[in-house]
Design an enzyme around this catalytic site. Structure first.
Site, PDB file in Angstrom:
ATOM      1  N   VAL A   1       0.676  -1.311   0.003  1.00 24.23           N
ATOM      2  CA  VAL A   1      -0.097   0.098  -0.228  1.00 24.23           C
ATOM      3  C   VAL A   1       0.731   1.239   0.017  1.00 24.23           C
ATOM      4  CG1 VAL A   1      -1.670   1.218   1.329  1.00 24.23           C
ATOM      5  CG2 VAL A   1      -1.900  -1.266   1.195  1.00 24.23           C
ATOM      6  N   CYS A   2       1.915   0.910   0.748  1.00 24.35           N
ATOM      7  CA  CYS A   2       2.948   2.364   0.834  1.00 24.35           C
ATOM      8  C   CYS A   2       3.323   3.216  -0.452  1.00 24.35           C
ATOM      9  CB  CYS A   2       4.113   1.871   1.745  1.00 24.35           C
ATOM     10  SG  CYS A   2       3.828   1.553   3.552  1.00 24.35           S
ATOM     11  N   PRO A   3       3.925   2.201  -1.488  1.00 30.13           N
ATOM     12  CA  PRO A   3       4.098   2.991  -2.769  1.00 30.13           C
ATOM     13  C   PRO A   3       2.920   3.780  -3.374  1.00 30.13           C
ATOM     14  CG  PRO A   3       4.113   0.451  -2.922  1.00 30.13           C
ATOM     15  CD  PRO A   3       4.159   0.869  -1.628  1.00 30.13           C
TER      16      PRO A   3
END
Length: 201
Positions: free
Chosen positions: A50-52
């Site tokens: 999810v972070c990118p």
């Protein structure tokens, strides 16, 4: 979990990767952001999933944020070297590419603890976003659980709302967007606003 809204944002010094890609060992939050609006965006880890999507979305909105005078900082518990490696990895290979904002290395976890976004037992940060005014006061915070990616357009809306309030002294009702009317923070102001807009809320 602490509510930092209305309080001075915790200061910190840490290693970082600047938006130009340079690594510094002593990024000082108070020195580099003095007199600026700041968005501090915590995320769990580099080279995850999810972070990118969040960090690329943030980079896509950087020009909008800069046009409003906002300094953007992303923070995770990874090292500055891992941040640099992630920036140098193409998007189609699991990287984020050369994002143009500063990435802070919180390897000691001191920063995520100071902002009270560390996940108990997991040693990473929740998805916390803090909007800080020019006086260093936190004016908005939102913290998402790990599976829930943020909407970076909401950050821009909050910047607009804060700057509208500072410029006009009027408050921003539910769903307010830039270009819309605010309202006076009194009974007459609320009644007038609701008479015109209650059906649109």
């Amino acid at each position: 979990m602490s509510v930092l809204v209305g309080k001075q944002a915790p200061d910190f010094k840490a290693a970082a990767v600047l938006g130009c890609g340079s690594i510094v060992d002593d990024y000082s939050f108070s020195e580099r952001t003095k007199g600026k609006y700041v968005a501090v965006v915590f995320y769990p880890l580099d080279f995850t999933f999810v972070c990118p999507t969040e960090l690329i979305a943030l980079d896509h909105r950087l020009d909008e944020l800069k046009s409003r005078g906002v300094e953007v900082l992303a923070v995770s518990v990874d090292s500055q070297f891992t941040h640099a490696a992630w920036r140098n990895t193409p998007v189609d290979k699991g990287g984020i590419g050369p994002v143009r904002y500063t990435m802070i290395a919180d390897v000691s976890h001191a920063i995520c603890k100071a902002y009270d976004v560390e996940v108990e037992g997991a040693a990473v940060a929740y998805r916390g976003t803090f909007l800080i005014d020019k006086s260093g006061v936190v004016r908005h915070q939102v913290v998402n659980d790990l599976p829930l990616g943020r909407n970076m357009d909401e950050l821009i809306r909050m910047v607009d709302a804060l700057q509208f309030f500072e410029a006009h002294g009027e408050v921003c009702p539910a769903g307010w967007n830039k270009g819309q009317k605010g309202m006076n923070a009194n009974a007459e102001g609320v009644a007038s606003y609701l008479a015109e807009n209650a059906g649109k809320l």
